[in-house]
Design a protein around this motif. Structure first.
Motif, PDB file in Angstrom:
ATOM      1  N   GLU A 120      47.579  47.640  33.731  1.00 52.59           N
ATOM      2  CA  GLU A 120      47.665  48.227  35.066  1.00 52.59           C
ATOM      3  C   GLU A 120      48.698  49.348  35.112  1.00 52.59           C
ATOM      4  O   GLU A 120      48.474  50.384  35.726  1.00 52.59           O
ATOM      5  N   LEU A 147      36.671  43.505  34.408  1.00 47.73           N
ATOM      6  CA  LEU A 147      37.153  43.024  35.700  1.00 47.73           C
ATOM      7  C   LEU A 147      37.614  44.176  36.582  1.00 47.73           C
ATOM      8  O   LEU A 147      37.418  44.147  37.811  1.00 47.73           O
ATOM      9  N   LYS A 148      38.220  45.171  35.986  1.00 49.90           N
ATOM     10  CA  LYS A 148      38.699  46.329  36.746  1.00 49.90           C
ATOM     11  C   LYS A 148      37.527  47.062  37.384  1.00 49.90           C
ATOM     12  O   LYS A 148      37.583  47.430  38.567  1.00 49.90           O
ATOM     13  N   SER A 153      36.077  44.911  40.182  1.00 50.59           N
ATOM     14  CA  SER A 153      36.930  44.939  41.367  1.00 50.59           C
ATOM     15  C   SER A 153      36.770  46.249  42.129  1.00 50.59           C
ATOM     16  O   SER A 153      36.683  46.258  43.366  1.00 50.59           O
ATOM     17  N   GLU A 154      36.736  47.363  41.408  1.00 55.51           N
ATOM     18  CA  GLU A 154      36.561  48.659  42.063  1.00 55.51           C
ATOM     19  C   GLU A 154      35.181  48.766  42.713  1.00 55.51           C
ATOM     20  O   GLU A 154      35.036  49.357  43.789  1.00 55.51           O
ATOM     21  N   GLU A 193      38.725  42.607  51.914  1.00 54.80           N
ATOM     22  CA  GLU A 193      39.197  42.298  50.561  1.00 54.80           C
ATOM     23  C   GLU A 193      38.401  41.119  50.007  1.00 54.80           C
ATOM     24  O   GLU A 193      38.743  39.962  50.203  1.00 54.80           O
ATOM     25  N   LEU A 223      43.326  37.394  38.604  1.00 52.87           N
ATOM     26  CA  LEU A 223      42.316  37.462  37.546  1.00 52.87           C
ATOM     27  C   LEU A 223      42.954  37.336  36.166  1.00 52.87           C
ATOM     28  O   LEU A 223      42.359  36.760  35.254  1.00 52.87           O
ATOM     29  N   SER A 226      42.917  39.661  43.415  1.00 50.80           N
ATOM     30  CA  SER A 226      43.869  40.603  42.836  1.00 50.80           C
ATOM     31  C   SER A 226      43.828  40.518  41.314  1.00 50.80           C
ATOM     32  O   SER A 226      43.417  39.497  40.738  1.00 50.80           O
ATOM     33  N   MET A 227      44.291  41.568  40.663  1.00 46.58           N
ATOM     34  CA  MET A 227      44.289  41.592  39.208  1.00 46.58           C
ATOM     35  C   MET A 227      45.271  40.564  38.637  1.00 46.58           C
ATOM     36  O   MET A 227      45.067  40.042  37.542  1.00 46.58           O
ATOM     37  N   LEU A 236      33.411  46.242  44.007  1.00 49.87           N
ATOM     38  CA  LEU A 236      33.417  45.445  45.233  1.00 49.87           C
ATOM     39  C   LEU A 236      34.154  46.161  46.356  1.00 49.87           C
ATOM     40  O   LEU A 236      33.750  46.109  47.525  1.00 49.87           O
ATOM     41  N   LYS A 237      35.236  46.853  46.008  1.00 50.20           N
ATOM     42  CA  LYS A 237      36.002  47.570  47.030  1.00 50.20           C
ATOM     43  C   LYS A 237      35.230  48.771  47.559  1.00 50.20           C
ATOM     44  O   LYS A 237      35.334  49.125  48.734  1.00 50.20           O
ATOM     45  N   ALA A 288      37.460  41.056  46.664  1.00 54.84           N
ATOM     46  CA  ALA A 288      37.787  40.883  45.248  1.00 54.84           C
ATOM     47  C   ALA A 288      39.190  40.299  45.105  1.00 54.84           C
ATOM     48  O   ALA A 288      40.117  40.700  45.808  1.00 54.84           O
TER      49      ALA A 288
END
Length: 258
Positions: free
Chosen positions: A183, A94-95, A98-99, A109, A117, A113-114, A101-102, A111
């Motif tokens: 995180e 997921l990390k 997310s990175e 925005e 998720l 938030s963690m 997509l950013k 993606a």
């Protein structure tokens, strides 16, 4: 009577999880996808645990007696460790997603938030864990037969339903706390999640002592829920506003209307 037991236990075990899904996830297709992916990761961890269990059974030639009890304990401990490893693997996936997509669209925005998720993946883990741990017991509640007729506890199905509910909610809380530990790179948090997971799982071996098992599991669930609440950004003030069905926008609207 068996139908009443079936539906009652089913609603106790899966009612809160169904409510969380309907009100917080079902309205967003992306959250549904992440939920299904989390459930898939738990299934893969179960498959790997089953493979190890099968190999151990073959090596020991399916011997009966005390050896099977120790093998069962080892299997549970191994399964919990594999589940947490797959939770870590899902976090890393997921990390990276997310990175990615950013990096594709840094100004928007797209993606989630963690924290979100973590909640969604934890619910996916919990639902799938609850289904596999309780579905056979739930099907047996339809009969034939009467629970407790040979001296066993007549509350077996009810206790199993409440225990399944605890496991589902704990997976949600574990997921939130676990992702926060990843995180912040605080590995003692991951160890705490693993140890509490091991503790709750090993308590199931106290099968005749349902009261002790449930009380201790619920205490752990409440403590993990409080921890997850503050980790997710909650506070005493936000909890008070939530219980009073109020938020900042609602209070601002009331002040303007006056």
């Amino acid at each position: 009577m068996t139908a009443a037991v079936f539906f009652g236990c089913a609603f106790i075990a899966f009612g809160p999880a169904l409510a969380l899904y309907v009100f917080t996830i079902a309205t967003d297709p992306l959250r549904v996808i992440f939920l299904i992916a989390g459930a898939f990761f738990w299934l893969v961890s179960l498959l790997l645990s089953s493979v190890f269990w099968y190999l151990v059974r073959v090596i020991t030639d399916n011997k009966d007696g005390p050896i099977q009890k120790y093998l069962l304990i080892f299997g549970v401990l191994l399964s919990v460790c594999i589940q947490e490893l797959f939770r870590l693997a899902y976090y890393r996936l997921l990390k990276r997603a997310s990175e990615g997509l950013k990096s594709i669209n840094p100004e928007e925005e797209t993606a989630p938030s963690m924290r979100l998720l973590a909640y969604v993946s934890g619910l996916g883990f919990g639902i799938m864990s609850g289904v596999f741990s309780f579905v056979n017991t739930l099907s047996n509640s339809l009969g034939p037969g009467t629970v407790g007729i040979h001296g066993d506890s007549p509350q077996f199905f009810l206790n199993s339903a409440f225990m399944t509910l605890v496991i589902i909610l704990l997976h949600v809380f574990w997921g939130i706390v676990f992702f926060d530990g990843c995180e912040k790179k605080k590995w003692y948090i991951l160890l705490t999640v693993l140890l509490t997971h091991l503790l709750v799982s090993t308590q199931t071996f106290l099968s005749p002592h349902y009261g002790v098992n449930l009380v201790s599991a619920y205490i752990i669930m409440v403590l993990m829920g409080i921890w997850a609440f503050f980790v997710a950004g909650g506070s005493c003030r936000s909890l008070k506003l939530c219980l009073l069905c109020q938020d900042k926008d609602f209070l601002l609207y009331n002040q303007r209307s006056r």
